[in-house]
Design an enzyme around this catalytic site. Structure first.
Site, short mmCIF file in Angstrom:
data_model
loop_
_atom_site.label_atom_id
_atom_site.label_comp_id
_atom_site.label_asym_id
_atom_site.label_seq_id
_atom_site.Cartn_x
_atom_site.Cartn_y
_atom_site.Cartn_z
N ASP A 203 9.87 -1.74 -0.90
CA ASP A 203 8.37 -2.22 -0.65
C ASP A 203 8.35 -3.74 -1.17
O ASP A 203 8.78 -4.13 -2.24
CB ASP A 203 7.52 -1.32 -1.83
CG ASP A 203 6.05 -1.88 -1.76
OD1 ASP A 203 5.72 -2.75 -0.72
OD2 ASP A 203 5.47 -1.31 -2.63
N CYS B 249 -2.43 -14.64 5.24
CA CYS B 249 -2.61 -15.23 6.18
C CYS B 249 -1.39 -15.62 7.02
O CYS B 249 -0.53 -15.44 6.57
CB CYS B 249 -3.67 -16.86 5.96
SG CYS B 249 -2.56 -17.80 5.24
N ASP C 242 9.50 -4.55 -5.18
CA ASP C 242 9.04 -3.85 -6.16
C ASP C 242 10.18 -2.76 -6.27
O ASP C 242 10.30 -1.98 -5.88
CB ASP C 242 7.88 -3.03 -5.54
CG ASP C 242 6.93 -2.22 -6.84
OD1 ASP C 242 7.79 -1.90 -7.75
OD2 ASP C 242 5.92 -1.93 -6.68
N ASP D 66 5.32 -6.64 -1.45
CA ASP D 66 3.98 -7.03 -1.44
C ASP D 66 3.69 -8.17 -1.71
O ASP D 66 4.22 -9.06 -2.75
CB ASP D 66 3.42 -5.83 -2.42
CG ASP D 66 1.78 -5.72 -2.50
OD1 ASP D 66 1.33 -4.54 -2.37
OD2 ASP D 66 1.22 -6.94 -2.46
N GLU E 188 7.70 16.96 0.98
CA GLU E 188 6.20 16.74 0.35
C GLU E 188 5.24 15.85 0.84
O GLU E 188 5.96 14.61 1.25
CB GLU E 188 6.27 16.44 -1.20
CG GLU E 188 4.81 16.12 -1.83
CD GLU E 188 4.95 15.58 -3.31
OE1 GLU E 188 5.99 15.30 -3.75
OE2 GLU E 188 3.98 15.33 -3.76
#
Ligand code: SF4
Ligand SMILES: [Zn+2]
Lengths: 494, 408
Positions: free
Chosen positions: B104, B123, B296, B106, B41
């Site tokens: 993941d 940064c 996550d 983040d 998919e």
């Protein structure tokens, strides 16, 4: 379905490899014949053991596992389940044949109960949990060499750790072994021991988990659990076919509802309940399910069919005579209908329950399990309030019983977590200031009897002979054909 | 950066720069089983947030053409299903079968501890958290689980994705995926749940953290204010010890000095046997809290969870989601990642130059692939290196498969 005609075969000599270990993962249905009496007897025996486990873990004393084991063994012995007692206790057989016989019982009864407990999610969950408890307990009682044998017999994919690995491990494993215990490790692919990996209880290297001997069981239980749950679903798909067999269809269908403890169908030694005491007793000595029905009957002057059955049989078990029962029901019902209608529509049923009409069967009062498993519609008041009412309604109900707010909260929590019978036991404690003599409530009449005893209404000791009882309507014991376990399997596999 | 030109740029990017053939090679996994690509998919996010799921393609050409005509703002990669997603998605039997194990990380999950930036910003200073995370996860995934084919990808703004592409990882069930991520996610809800810091995973991670910690603490100024100091002190479950450390904090000003004082006090306590079971590992607890990767969990658990594809362009930053070489993660700078504008300028520039040079000579400039004319080259090289390693495994598989066939 094609069962072999009567054929006695209890030969154990050629069954060696099938009963090669006391502990089983029950991966293969034994290929042997048993007769219907055995079929029932063994099933009931195992069910009793499972119920003992449930009772004791319901009691919540699993914190100290050793005490828990002790009390389980005690209870099993007390109930006279000597085969399981010996088998669980491991290695006490002097006689090899006797050992095989016990293993055979264990094996067969497990498969029979699969049939009984495959029907819905709730039953399957109950059965799986009990079997896992039993399995764990039995594992913990095995000797080390027996454990190793078990692992290799069952292709569990555990392998031994070689010396080189052992050396590398010793450093890394230090945090997992409590000092003093022997560093015995097994190596297994990490996907076999998800719980241990998830909780970082094992050392992982290159996709393999190095498992301390004591933790091995966790992985095996995981395997057992998932295999059993798949098998039960398969079993369910074949269920209707199996139940068509009239010899044991009814047995399989209803066994899970039957109460294995004392049979309350006749209140032999304690005809304590009479019309004059019933109101009082309903407040003090009835479990909540019955108290609620009584209150409803008094205020509505009517009860629906299921409720009449549940309550009527309970009253019978509590010692209300047929004559008084007729008067009692009539006096309420006729506040809303004329006596003629009552005689026509309702009295038959009451007499029937007392075995005085129709098939003349002496019907048994419902056990908690049966009540809890039953279906209750909206606007119906039978069932078990801990399971079948909203917590709001349950709270209101409890508030009419003069128990402390704290107890109410505890009971609500228990019932919300699905511990209906412990909730009921808590209620008993709150009402009487003392816990029931038996481990937990599993029959409304038991609740009543114990309560009455505490209140000194009866001095007589009821005889707890622990004899098992199955409602006559369930089992047609005149059928004595042998059943072949293998064919049972076939019909499950077809 | 989203400006009016973005769709136009994207158009050029998909025509000239997106590495289709490598991409196809990756998801075909040696084409031993064609379903790998055919039943995969993809979902597209089009202009104006139109989201279309269950796209699937039979060939590389089909995929390429569709991407070029639709020009999606974002391409997500989903699972490999048992049937073609495009055709069969409404069938009751339709279900996901395999997918890379994905992780993941983040930067927004670090907002409670990073002090340099917040939200979407990132940064060089806070990127160090990512550096630590990659180093820790690299070791855990390779050493502990034995996986080798890890594709690390910049997520386009402020995070990193890891695609674990080993066959055994692609075949994991949801509960197995959940186990992996629970094993790795040491910091769970509530931030400071205690864990067994003696587990090899944690010991190793703590030593990785220690290597970076001096720099991290000065960059983040973890002990710069009373408030921050108190947060750190809250990990010390002993009032007296806390008191002593606090005295040191008053004495010193900079985070580094304060940190050194703190470790000194704890070390001293340790040597004198004054640490109890509550305080024994407080230093480790603090290090983990301040620097262990924040993951996550849900992205990893689901077999059917979609994740942004490598080589997408982030519509807000214009940055390309480029593969990262984990071995030189220290050198990676999220702020110098090629952006779509730069890339397209580079192509144009190159072509202009070439034209000037070869105006007379009759050489065909198009022989050179367009991405090779740009700073995307480096990223594609990393991707190809990853593919080369993968290739060894499926060559092995082909041999295995042909052996099996020979037997019959
Ligand atoms: S647990 Fe049993 S006795 Fe108690 S309320 Fe429920 S059904 Fe009645
Ligand atoms: Zn920053």
């Amino acid at each position: 379905m094609n069962f072999t005609p009567s054929r006695k075969s209890l030969g154990v000599s050629d069954d060696k490899n099938k009963y090669d270990h006391d502990l089983q993962l029950y991966r293969e249905i034994p290929d042997l014949d048993i007769n219907l009496d055995e079929f029932e007897e063994w099933a009931i025996e195992r069910l009793k053991v499972l119920q003992i486990l449930e009772q004791l873990s319901l009691k919540g004393n699993t914190n100290n596992y050793e005490d828990y084991i002790k009390s389980v063994l005690q209870e099993i012995k007390k109930e006279g389940l000597k085969h399981m007692f010996k088998l669980i206790n491991g290695g006490v057989y002097k006689d090899y044949n006797e050992n095989c016989e016990a293993r055979k019982r264990d094996l067969c009864s497990h498969f029979i109960l699969r049939l009984v407990y495959c029907k819905n999610d709730e039953l399957r969950k109950w059965y799986i949990n009990r079997e896992i408890e039993l399995f764990k307990l039995r594992w913990s009682l095995l000797s080390k060499s027996e454990k190793l044998k078990f692992l290799s017999y069952n292709n569990t994919n555990y392998s031994a750790v070689n010396e080189e690995e052992q050396n590398i491990l010793t450093e890394n494993m230090r945090s997992f072994t409590t000092s003093g215990s022997t560093n015995e490790y097994f190596k297994v692919h990490w996907t076999q021991v998800l719980d241990l990996v998830r909780n970082r209880k094992v050392f992982l290297s290159d996709g393999f988990a190095y498992v301390v001997q004591n933790d091995v069981i966790s992985g095996i239980c995981q395997t057992f659990r998932s295999e059993l749950s798949q098998e039960l679903i398969k079993c369910f798909q074949k269920f209707s076919v199996i139940c068509e067999d009239e010899r044991f269809g009814a047995f399989i269908k209803y066994l899970h509802q039957s109460y294995m403890g004392k049979n309350y169908s006749v209140a032999e030694n304690m005809s304590t309940l009479s019309i004059s005491t019933i109101d009082h007793a309903s407040k003090d000595s009835f479990p909540l399910c019955m108290k609620r029905l009584h209150v409803n009957l008094r205020s509505e002057h009517h009860l629906k069919h299921q409720a009449r059955q549940q309550y009527g049989l309970f009253l019978k078990g509590a010692g209300l005579s047929l004559e008084e029962a007729l008067v009692f029901w009539k006096s309420e019902f006729t506040k809303k209908m004329d006596a003629d209608k009552f005689d026509k529509q309702y009295s038959y049923n009451i007499k029937h329950n007392y075995g005085k009409e129709g098939k003349k069967t002496n019907y048994t009062p419902y056990s908690c399990m049966k009540i809890i498993m039953g279906a209750v519609g909206i606007d119906e008041y039978h069932g078990c309030p801990y399971k079948h009412t909203s917590s709001q309604a349950l709270k209101q109900l409890l508030e009419t019983t003069n128990i402390s707010a704290q107890s109410i909260q505890e009971i609500l929590n228990l019932s919300q977590n699905g511990h209906y019978q412990i909730a009921c036991t808590k209620y008993f404690e709150a009402k009487h200031g003392i816990s029931p003599r038996s481990t937990a409530i599993n029959h409304p009449n038991q609740f009543f009897e114990e309560s009455q005893k505490l209140k000194g209404r009866t001095n007589e000791e009821s005889n707890h002979n622990g004899e098992s009882f199955l409602n006559d309507s369930l089992v047609n014991s005149s059928v004595m054909d042998d059943l072949s376990m293998a064919e049972l399997e076939e019909s499950m596999d077809c | 950066m989203v400006d009016d030109q973005f769709p136009d740029y994207l158009n050029v990017y998909y025509k000239k720069l997106f590495p289709y053939s490598q991409f196809h090679k990756w998801l075909s996994y040696g084409n031993i089983k064609p379903e790998n690509f055919i039943n995969r998919e993809f979902s597209f996010t089009l202009h104006e947030d139109i989201y279309i799921r269950y796209q699937s393609f039979n060939t590389l050409q089909e995929f390429e053409k569709e991407v070029q005509t639709r020009c999606p703002f974002k391409i997500d990669i989903g699972a490999v299903f048992n049937m073609s997603p495009k055709i069969c998605r409404n069938y009751p039997q339709f279900h996901p079968r395999e997918k890379e194990l994905v992780i993941d990380i983040d930067m927004t999950d670090y907002d409670s501890i990073r002090t340099c930036c917040s939200g979407a910003e990132v940064c060089q200073k806070c990127w160090r958290f990512m550096v630590i995370a990659v180093k820790i996860l690299e070791r855990a995934l390779r050493d502990d689980f034995g996986w080798q084919h890890l594709l690390w990808v910049f997520s386009g703004r402020r995070g990193i994705h890891c695609w674990i592409c080993d066959e055994s990882a692609r075949k994991l069930s949801p509960s197995e995926r959940g186990t992996v991520i629970d094993y790795l996610a040491v910091l769970t809800a509530g931030d400071s749940k205690r864990c067994n810091v003696n587990h090899p995973l944690l010991k190793r991670s703590i030593s990785i953290i220690k290597d970076e910690f001096k720099q991290l603490i000065s960059e983040q100024d973890f002990l710069g204010t009373t408030e921050r100091c108190n947060k750190v002190l809250s990990f010390i479950a002993d009032e007296k010890l806390k008191e002593q450390i606090n005295l040191q904090f008053i004495k010193y000003q900079s985070s580094i000095q304060r940190w050194e004082a703190l470790t000194l006090v704890i070390d001293n306590h340790f040597k004198r046997g004054l640490l109890n079971f509550k305080t024994k590992y407080c230093l480790e607890d603090i290090l983990l809290y301040l620097a262990y990767p924040r993951l996550d969990v849900n992205v990893t658990k689901g077999l059917n969870h979609l994740l942004k594809s490598p080589f997408c362009v982030h519509p807000k930053t214009g940055k390309v989601c480029v593969p990262i070489n984990p071995k030189i993660i220290d050198k990676f700078n999220p702020n110098t990642v090629p952006t779509i504008n730069v890339l397209i300028d580079e192509v144009n520039e190159y072509e202009k130059k070439q034209k000037e040079i070869i105006n007379d000579a009759n050489v065909n400039t198009n022989r050179l692939k367009d991405y090779k004319k740009t700073s995307l080259l480096k990223s594609v090289n990393i991707f190809e290196e990853f593919l080369r390693n993968l290739e060894y495994t499926w060559k092995g598989n082909r041999i295995k498969n042909s052996d099996i066939q020979m037997e019959f």
